[in-house]
Structures are given as C-alpha cells and as structure tokens.
Design an enzyme around this catalytic site. Structure first.
Site, PDB file in Angstrom:
ATOM      1  N   ASN A  97       1.087  -0.764  -0.245  1.00 40.94           N
ATOM      2  CA  ASN A  97       0.087  -0.313  -0.056  1.00 40.94           C
ATOM      3  C   ASN A  97       0.881   1.325  -0.291  1.00 40.94           C
ATOM      4  O   ASN A  97       0.511   2.310  -0.306  1.00 40.94           O
ATOM      5  CB  ASN A  97      -1.107   0.109   0.965  1.00 40.94           C
ATOM      6  CG  ASN A  97       0.075  -0.098   2.413  1.00 40.94           C
ATOM      7  OD1 ASN A  97       0.808  -0.347   3.056  1.00 40.94           O
ATOM      8  ND2 ASN A  97      -0.872  -0.089   3.367  1.00 40.94           N
ATOM      9  N   GLY A 152       2.750  -5.448   7.675  1.00 43.74           N
ATOM     10  CA  GLY A 152       2.012  -5.681   7.092  1.00 43.74           C
ATOM     11  C   GLY A 152       0.567  -6.753   7.478  1.00 43.74           C
ATOM     12  O   GLY A 152      -0.220  -6.034   9.252  1.00 43.74           O
ATOM     13  N   SER A 153      -0.116  -7.475   7.339  1.00 45.79           N
ATOM     14  CA  SER A 153      -1.363  -8.554   8.132  1.00 45.79           C
ATOM     15  C   SER A 153      -0.862  -8.883   8.735  1.00 45.79           C
ATOM     16  O   SER A 153       0.025  -9.462   9.560  1.00 45.79           O
ATOM     17  CB  SER A 153      -2.051  -9.294   6.989  1.00 45.79           C
ATOM     18  OG  SER A 153      -1.297  -9.891   6.945  1.00 45.79           O
ATOM     19  N   GLY A 188       1.867 -11.686   9.693  1.00 43.81           N
ATOM     20  CA  GLY A 188       2.707 -11.009  11.222  1.00 43.81           C
ATOM     21  C   GLY A 188       2.796 -11.744  11.759  1.00 43.81           C
ATOM     22  O   GLY A 188       4.463 -12.162  12.502  1.00 43.81           O
ATOM     23  N   GLU A 197       4.637  -3.713  12.537  1.00 42.20           N
ATOM     24  CA  GLU A 197       3.571  -2.651  12.614  1.00 42.20           C
ATOM     25  C   GLU A 197       2.380  -3.180  11.640  1.00 42.20           C
ATOM     26  O   GLU A 197       1.780  -4.075   9.876  1.00 42.20           O
ATOM     27  CB  GLU A 197       3.925  -1.559  10.881  1.00 42.20           C
ATOM     28  CG  GLU A 197       5.121  -0.619  12.122  1.00 42.20           C
ATOM     29  CD  GLU A 197       5.007  -0.080  12.555  1.00 42.20           C
ATOM     30  OE1 GLU A 197       3.064   0.988  13.547  1.00 42.20           O
ATOM     31  OE2 GLU A 197       5.271   0.890  12.968  1.00 42.20           O
ATOM     32  N   CYS A 199      -3.563   1.288   6.824  1.00 41.51           N
ATOM     33  CA  CYS A 199      -3.078   0.871   8.282  1.00 41.51           C
ATOM     34  C   CYS A 199      -3.886   1.700   8.830  1.00 41.51           C
ATOM     35  O   CYS A 199      -4.733   1.174   9.774  1.00 41.51           O
ATOM     36  CB  CYS A 199      -2.521  -0.253   8.417  1.00 41.51           C
ATOM     37  SG  CYS A 199      -0.673   0.768   8.537  1.00 41.51           S
ATOM     38  N   GLU A 215       8.086   2.945  15.054  1.00 43.61           N
ATOM     39  CA  GLU A 215       8.625   3.089  13.672  1.00 43.61           C
ATOM     40  C   GLU A 215       8.098   5.475  13.292  1.00 43.61           C
ATOM     41  O   GLU A 215       7.353   5.734  14.822  1.00 43.61           O
ATOM     42  CB  GLU A 215       8.461   3.486  12.384  1.00 43.61           C
ATOM     43  CG  GLU A 215       8.590   1.937  12.364  1.00 43.61           C
ATOM     44  CD  GLU A 215       8.368   0.807  11.102  1.00 43.61           C
ATOM     45  OE1 GLU A 215       6.976   0.164  10.602  1.00 43.61           O
ATOM     46  OE2 GLU A 215       9.369   0.751  10.007  1.00 43.61           O
TER      47      GLU A 215
HETATM   48  P1  ADP Z   1      -1.055  -8.611   1.953  1.00 38.04           P
HETATM   49  O1  ADP Z   1      -1.348 -10.147   2.244  1.00 38.04           O
HETATM   50  O2  ADP Z   1      -2.533  -7.935   2.504  1.00 38.04           O
HETATM   51  O3  ADP Z   1      -0.647  -9.305   0.635  1.00 38.04           O
HETATM   52  P2  ADP Z   1       1.073  -9.578   3.348  1.00 38.04           P
HETATM   53  O4  ADP Z   1       0.808  -9.203   5.272  1.00 38.04           O
HETATM   54  O5  ADP Z   1       0.899 -10.775   3.589  1.00 38.04           O
HETATM   55  O6  ADP Z   1      -0.403  -9.056   3.071  1.00 38.04           O
HETATM   56  O7  ADP Z   1       2.438  -9.478   2.835  1.00 38.04           O
HETATM   57  C1  ADP Z   1       3.212  -8.114   3.548  1.00 38.04           C
HETATM   58  C2  ADP Z   1       4.213  -8.457   3.263  1.00 38.04           C
HETATM   59  O8  ADP Z   1       4.891 -10.005   3.559  1.00 38.04           O
HETATM   60  C3  ADP Z   1       4.916  -8.533   1.882  1.00 38.04           C
HETATM   61  O9  ADP Z   1       5.672  -8.147   1.447  1.00 38.04           O
HETATM   62  C4  ADP Z   1       5.059 -10.486   1.283  1.00 38.04           C
HETATM   63  O10 ADP Z   1       5.456 -10.170   0.484  1.00 38.04           O
HETATM   64  C5  ADP Z   1       4.899 -10.646   2.487  1.00 38.04           C
HETATM   65  N1  ADP Z   1       4.905 -11.782   2.802  1.00 38.04           N
HETATM   66  C6  ADP Z   1       4.176 -12.601   2.780  1.00 38.04           C
HETATM   67  N2  ADP Z   1       3.665 -13.881   3.472  1.00 38.04           N
HETATM   68  C7  ADP Z   1       5.691 -14.039   4.327  1.00 38.04           C
HETATM   69  C8  ADP Z   1       6.276 -14.890   5.048  1.00 38.04           C
HETATM   70  N3  ADP Z   1       5.320 -15.976   5.104  1.00 38.04           N
HETATM   71  N4  ADP Z   1       7.079 -14.483   5.499  1.00 38.04           N
HETATM   72  C9  ADP Z   1       7.634 -13.442   5.627  1.00 38.04           C
HETATM   73  N5  ADP Z   1       7.064 -12.021   4.642  1.00 38.04           N
HETATM   74  C10 ADP Z   1       5.822 -12.321   3.675  1.00 38.04           C
END
Ligand code: ADP
Length: 497
Positions: free
Chosen positions: A168, A244-245, A249, A266, A300, A477
């Site tokens: 985002n 991220g989500s 996370g 975050e 977020c 942050e």
């Molecule tokens: P969304 O579901 O909205 O795509 P995510 O939280 O999954 O949001 O993604 C945020 C970031 O985390 C992205 O850069 C994604 O590639 C990365 N990501 C997704 N899965 C993993 C994981 N298992 N470990 C580390 N990073 C991840």
C-alpha cells in the site's frame, strides 16, 4: 475529459520509458536472480501486467544477507556517523530530483492517484532528511554511580536488518525502515511486496548514487513465501521490521522466535474517527472522507469507523454520503479523486465483506459495488462506500477491510463514543473531532491507540512516532523512537579507584 498532460498518460500503455529494473539490487548493482525466474507486476488501474521483475528465492536471500553482513562488518560500522548523515542527506536530495519517475512507478504499481504518489515520494525524501540529521546525535548516558565508579551507555547498531514491505505504501514504508536503520549504522536487506516491487529497487539505486557503499542496502524481490519467509528465518538477520497483515505478521513472529531475532510489527487497524456534536462540521466532513478514501482505504491507519455523536448523526452522515458519491474514480495517472484497489483479489475481498453485510440487512448510505475506470472500462475499482450504523459486534466494525468502506457507529455521548472507539482488537490510530479542548484531550488520554489525531486526521510527520497497540502490533517507527529500534544499548561500568 483528460485532466493530465499526455506526457503522463502515455505510461498507462507503455511503461518502458521508466526503465524499471528487472533484477535484484545486491552488492551495489542490479543482478539477475540465481534461478533466472521473473514475474510480472500488474497496473491495477487497468488490470493488466505492465513490467517484469525478478522472482527471487532463498539463494538470492542468502547472497543479499551475506553481502549486508560483509558490508556491516567491514564498512558501515566503521563509517563515521557524520558521513552516514551526509549520504542520507544526498539521498533525500536525489529522491526529490527523481520525483516524477518514482511517483509514476508507484502509481502504476500500487494504483494510487499520482498526487498521492508524489506526496509519498516527498515524504520518503523528508524521512531521509530527518534521519540524516540524527546520525551524529545518538548520545548515550552517564549513570550516577558512587564516586569510585564510572558508568555510561552507548548505542550500537543491531547489525543486519530485514525489512518486509507492504504494497500500500511501498516507497514510504521502505524509507521509514531503511533511513533509521542506516542512520543507526545497520545494514539492510529489503523485500518489497510482490505487487509493488519497483520503488524499493529504485531507492536502493539512489542510495548508492548518493555514496552508500556497496552491500549496505540490498533489495530482493519476489513472493512472501519464496523470499520473505527465508529472509526473516535467516540466522544472519539481527532484526526484522515487518509491515503487513496480522496473519502474516504472526508467521513472521514465529520465525523470529526460532532465532531470537528482535522485531517491530506494524500490523492491521480498524481505526475510529470520533466526531462529537460540537465539531467544526465542514472540516470534520473533509477529514473523515480523506481518512477512509485516500488510497481507496488501503491504509493500515485509515479511519475506517465513524463514531458519531447522536446530535449530528443524521446531518453528518447525509453530507458525508453526498461527498463520497461525488468522488471521481479513474486510473491513478488521470488524477482521479480515488484510484483502484491493488488487485482483483483485494477487490473481491472487499466485495465479500459488502455482500455479507447486505445479507445481514446492512443499509448502504452510498456505494457498495465494484466499478472500473470510466475512460477504459478496466481496472479494479470499488465505489466509495458508507454503511449506516452497525452494532459493535458486526464484522464491518471488527474486521479490517482494507478498502474504501466506512462503517458508521452512532454514539449517545462522548463517554459512549470512547467505549465504541475501543471496541475492537486493534489499537493503531484514533481521530477526534470536537471544539472542546478538554474533551479532546480526555479522549486522547483514554483511547487505546498508538497515536491520536485531533481535529486533523493524519496530522503530524516523520517526527511523530507511529505504531500500534493490541493486535495492531508493537514497536514504534518514525521519530527518534524509530531510530532506537535499530540500536542496542551497551552499558559500561568501571571501578576507577
Ligand atoms: P497481504 O495479505 O495484504 O498481501 P501480507 O501481510 O501477506 O499482506 O504481505 C506483506 C508483506 O509480507 C509482503 O511483502 C509479502 O510478500 C510478505 N510476506 C508474505 N508472507 C510472508 C512470510 N511468510 N514471511 C515473510 N514475509 C511474507
């Protein structure tokens, strides 16, 4: 009617003029992925792929971490803080000089309107400028021990830091992690989201142009599973900054726990905007609309719940509905009032929330459907949507939708508004709109949120620490707090006689 000069619109059809990189950025330059694979980034404004980028894997991650470790031990740790500051200051300058290229890349990758993308680029430059000034001001303390002792502390960089970036705010989030990490003397391995790979790569290139030694900042692109997971699980990583989500996370926290790696999280939000009867009506309308419809609500910290006092509820919701319905949709490069959501997946997720709400009998003040760019009939759009008063246990109140959907909650009075504001498992941001100074600060005191905006949503800048409470995460942050995430405190005590 087109509102942009052709010079921008041509990129909707052909982005080759942007010279977007198709390799990882490792050891000071672009490099093909070891397995030779690539993937495509989609322009959500027309729902079509527009550029290829490197699809990395654990081998590329290993190369990047080794490069960052080497650069940490041999170069960056020994670079005087003032010199680090000069490099970051030059980076801020270079970001500003490359605003159009960065903003267009960000617009095509993420879908956001070009004006918002330019704002993000300007914010990234400001972030580097801010932390440039902090490099040589990381002062420790002297401890008040008995006179036969001397004790003091010093800040040390934590080492090699991993940055997992969401789709985002690609350049803003990259800057907000990289700049303080580099300022503190850490090296960086960043992984942009697979939906938005380009500005992170371009930022790393500008850092090197500004004088950053090779290997201090590496960027590996690819999927979360193939690049993100091996990166955060790598034993050579000393700190993870994740945005991220909550679900992802949580998985990242598990990986960090295995290696006892420190982290800043975050995560999501479901932030309330509390509007009381005595607010400045017009200003509150503009702010509530901006809080949820900027970047189509994919923020977020979006103000996704309107907690409104009963006395102005009807008038306010009606005026807000009119304002939302007047927002124009379109491809980001056409300077619309609101752009698309980031992907078909994201659009369908948002529509799923709306369909389920309809089945539960929810009343829609406005919006509620998918849409397209009126110029082309393409793209992943959702209408600006407002859903009338819902109970606190409703899915639309409790769950992060990450789309242009505002849920109304009607409050009897300020005390009830506080109760409603605190009714979710998130605690990222709260907005408060009132003309009563004391009431504003009482709400700010009592609401469970990492930050509170009074009478202007998104008030503040890089100087103001940002982070969540409850399931919105932990750590901060931005600001000098953000710098501390990348420092270890060493205490030294000596007997001197
Ligand atoms: P969304 O579901 O909205 O795509 P995510 O939280 O999954 O949001 O993604 C945020 C970031 O985390 C992205 O850069 C994604 O590639 C990365 N990501 C997704 N899965 C993993 C994981 N298992 N470990 C580390 N990073 C991840």
């Amino acid at each position: 009617m087109l509102t942009q000069p052709d010079s921008l619109l041509k990129y909707i059809e052909d982005a080759s003029g942007l010279r977007l990189p198709d390799g990882h950025f490792i050891d000071g330059g672009f490099r093909a992925p070891r397995a030779g694979r690539s993937m495509q980034s989609e322009d959500p404004g027309r729902g079509e792929a527009f550029a290829d980028f490197a699809r990395g894997d654990a081998d590329d991650v290993a190369d990047a971490v080794a490069s960052s470790r080497q650069a940490f031990n041999t170069v960056w740790l020994r670079t005087p803080p003032a010199e680090r500051g000069r490099i970051l200051a030059r980076t801020a300058d270079l970001i500003r000089r490359n605003t159009e290229r960065l903003a267009i890349a960000e617009c095509l990758d993420s879908g956001k309107p070009i004006a918002e993308a330019r704002g993000d680029v300007s914010g990234a430059a400001r972030t580097f400028e801010y932390y440039a000034g902090a490099c040589d001001k990381l002062e420790g303390h002297v401890f008040p021990l008995p006179s036969e002792y001397v004790g003091y502390s010093q800040f040390e960089p934590v080492g090699v830091t991993a940055h997992i970036i969401p789709w985002n705010f690609p350049i803003s989030t990259a800057a907000r992690g990289m700049a303080p990490a580099l300022a503190a003397g850490c090296t960086v391995v960043a992984k942009p989201a697979e939906q938005t790979p380009f500005t992170g790569l371009l930022l790393a290139e500008l850092l090197v142009e500004a004088g950053l030694p090779a290997g201090v900042c590496n960027v590996v692109t690819g999927t979360g599973i193939e690049v993100g997971a091996p990166l955060v699980a790598h034993t050579g990583i000393d700190h993870v900054t994740f945005t991220g989500s909550v679900a992802t996370g949580t998985s990242v926290m598990h990986a960090c726990a295995e290696n006892v790696t420190r982290s800043v999280m975050e995560l999501g939000g479901k932030s309330p905007v509390v509007v009381l009867n005595d607010c400045d009506f017009d200003s509150a309308i503009a702010n509530v609309a901006g809080a949820i419809f900027e970047h189509a609500g994919q923020i977020c910290s979006a103000g996704s719940r309107l907690v409104i006092e009963a006395g102005i509820h009807d008038r306010f919701v009606e005026a807000l509905g009119k304002k939302a319905s007047s927002i124009s949709l379109g491809h980001g490069l056409r300077s619309p009032g609101m752009g698309p959501v980031n992907s078909a997946l994201q659009r369908d997720k948002v529509l799923g929330f709306l369909d389920r709400a309809r089945e539960r009998g929810a009343e829609f003040v406005c919006g509620g459907h998918a849409s397209t760019d009126p110029e082309t009939g393409k793209g992943y759009f959702v209408e600006p949507t407002i859903v009338a008063d819902r109970q606190a246990d409703d899915e639309l109140v409790q769950e992060e939708i990450f789309g242009p959907v505002l849920t109304v909650q009607k409050a009897d009075d300020a005390e009830h508004a506080l109760h409603l504001a605190n009714c979710t498992r998130f605690g990222l941001v709260a907005g408060v709109f009132t003309g009563n100074f004391s009431r504003a600060h009482q709400l700010a005191r009592d609401v469970d949120a990492g930050q509170v905006y009074i009478n202007e949503y998104f008030a503040g800048g890089v100087e103001v620490p940002f982070g969540g409470n409850k399931q919105s995460g932990f750590g901060r942050e931005k600001g000098l707090e953000g710098l501390k995430s990348y420092c270890k405190v060493k205490s030294i005590a000596a007997r001197i006689g």
